[in-house]
Enzyme design. Structure first.
Site, short mmCIF file in Angstrom:
data_model
loop_
_atom_site.label_atom_id
_atom_site.label_comp_id
_atom_site.label_asym_id
_atom_site.label_seq_id
_atom_site.Cartn_x
_atom_site.Cartn_y
_atom_site.Cartn_z
N CYS A 199 0.13 28.36 -18.51
CA CYS A 199 -0.79 27.98 -19.44
C CYS A 199 -1.21 27.36 -20.08
O CYS A 199 -0.40 26.59 -21.09
CB CYS A 199 0.85 28.89 -20.63
SG CYS A 199 0.87 30.63 -19.76
N PRO A 217 0.92 -1.02 0.42
CA PRO A 217 -0.31 -0.05 -0.28
C PRO A 217 1.09 1.25 0.03
O PRO A 217 1.71 0.86 0.47
CB PRO A 217 -0.47 -0.25 1.20
CG PRO A 217 -0.27 -0.99 1.68
CD PRO A 217 0.33 -1.56 1.09
#
Length: 465
Positions: A391, A317
């Site tokens: 951008c 995990p």
């Protein structure tokens, strides 16, 4: 019919995707999405006893906020639920020196998949015998360093790696414990890029083609390699144990074939990780105890059916431990209502981070939630999209969320569930500086990964003066 530009452009558009419900109070937290210590106090988000208002005043934004008590509790929950397993924390989710120390203190093992991750483990003085080394393209120098460092196991991913590692162990006169990663042909119900056990992808040896059996045979023939067992990982962000059941059946069938045809009883098996967490209210993850019960029953049943002894099991995990333990706090810069077809208005909320600190929305089409973090609002909720400052039109942090209608510049906004892969995948896109990681516990905030500076940014630019 869904419009190509998104649900909001379709005729009769709903106010959000089908799973998103307008809250009675947009100030409220959904506990499932947040770390265990997170709560609101008169509108202020408090994590680990630290108000986000104070944290940003002292450390600026954006910042990753890591709830130490929550991280440790989740690590301990896996350790205790899977008490008969070796529980490896998957370092690729998020790794720093302090987290490695927490992992050691909580009694977990550690999975690394690069020279850099191994360096962090070594810096933290982690017991190398408790380290597993992954990766689909481990170089000769990486393998050599792993062997010399004394890592407990190397997970082999190709025939070339078997040859490389065998040559290194022969040269050094040592024996290295290994596992063979196999692909079980399981289609995990997750994003294509994080489904890792179907046949058409880069990881492991195919069981179906016979490559996996051949890989085991070659390992057994190499004097310097000790065969521990098979390794299987079916993907990430998985909620359904059915995939693990199918994979275990196929991997254990290969395990039994090795025992029958090669007269070798492999002592171990790794079932991988990929356990999902709740990013939004549509997610319903299993707790470690439930996972342990289901996965153990699957292995016991298949071993009985095959007539083989149960191997010692391990899991990996990562996301399930660190994912919910971290949130990211931003400062809002602009708010822009945009009128869409059918009278729908979406409010674009721009923050001072974006895809440089959380690429998952753009990369995986991941969903997130968020909340105002430093005041309470009585305004009615509005549908919002939280976007970054980069951008790119795809620079989206939270695709759909209801926020108070008076959300405004300079408000603080916090996004839960950002512990896994956000800092790990962070970049300097647009020459952004990567945020710090601030650990919080019992009212104390401390920097465990500092904010990058312009000096850091220019350090590798050989033309800089």
């Amino acid at each position: 019919m869904t419009h190509e530009a998104g649900w909001a452009h379709a005729p009769g558009a709903l106010r959000g995707p089908s799973w998103l419900r307008e809250p009675a109070d947009p100030n409220d937290l959904v506990p499932l999405l947040w770390s265990s210590t997170a709560h609101k106090s008169d509108g202020d988000l408090v994590v680990g006893g630290v108000a986000m208002r104070d944290l940003v005043a002292n450390h600026q934004s954006p910042a990753y906020v890591l709830d130490e008590a929550d991280f440790r509790a989740r690590a301990a929950a896996f350790r205790d639920a899977f008490s008969d397993y070796d529980v490896f924390y998957a370092g690729k989710a998020f790794l720093c020196t302090e987290v490695v120390r927490w992992i050691a203190q909580e009694g977990l093992w550690l999975d690394v998949c690069s020279d850099g991750e191994l360096s962090v483990a070594l810096r933290a003085d982690f017991d190398t015998a408790r380290i597993g080394y992954h990766g689909n393209n481990k170089t000769e120098s990486e393998l050599r360093r792993a062997v010399e460092a004394g890592v407990g196991r190397v997970v082999l991913d190709s025939f070339v790696e078997i040859e490389r590692l065998a040559a290194i162990t022969a040269e050094l006169g040592v024996t290295q414990s290994v596992m063979v990663r196999v692909t079980a042909g399981v289609e995990a119900h997750t994003h294509e890029y994080i489904a890792t056990a179907h046949e058409d992808q880069k990881f492991g040896f195919s069981i179906t083609s016979g490559d996996a059996f051949d890989a085991v045979r070659r390992v057994l023939a190499a004097p310097g390699l000790e065969m521990l067992g098979l390794h299987s990982h079916i993907g990430s962000q998985i909620f359904d144990s059915a995939g693990f059941e199918v994979a275990a059946r196929r991997v254990l069938a290969l395990h039994a074939r090795v025992s029958d045809e090669l007269a070798v009883a492999m002592p171990e098996m790794d079932l991988g990780g990929g356990f999902g967490i709740a990013y939004t209210t549509q997610d319903d993850p299993s707790d470690p105890a439930q996972l342990a019960t289901e996965m153990t029953k699957i292995v016991e049943h298949e071993c009985r059916a095959l007539g083989v002894a149960e191997p010692h099991l391990s899991i990996e995990p990562g996301r399930a431990i660190v994912g919910p333990a971290m949130c990211t706090v931003y400062t809002i810069g602009t708010v822009k209502p945009v009128a869409l077809d059918g009278g729908v208005v979406r409010t674009y909320v721009s923050v001072d981070g974006g895809m440089s600190d959380n690429i998952r929305t753009a990369l995986y089409d991941a969903d997130y939630s968020c909340t105002l973090a430093a005041r309470r609002s009585d305004a009615a909720p509005v549908l919002a999209r939280v976007v970054g400052k980069h951008c790119e039109a795809g620079d989206i942090v939270v695709r759909d969320e209801f926020l108070p209608g008076d959300v405004a510049p300079d408000d603080l906004l916090a996004v839960p569930g950002t512990g896994a892969y956000c800092r790990s995948l962070a970049s300097n896109y647009n020459h952004a500086l990567r945020p710090p990681v601030i650990a919080v516990r019992d009212g104390v905030a401390r920097v465990v990964v500092r904010r990058e500076t312009e000096d850091d940014l220019l350090a590798t630019d050989v033309g800089a003066k």
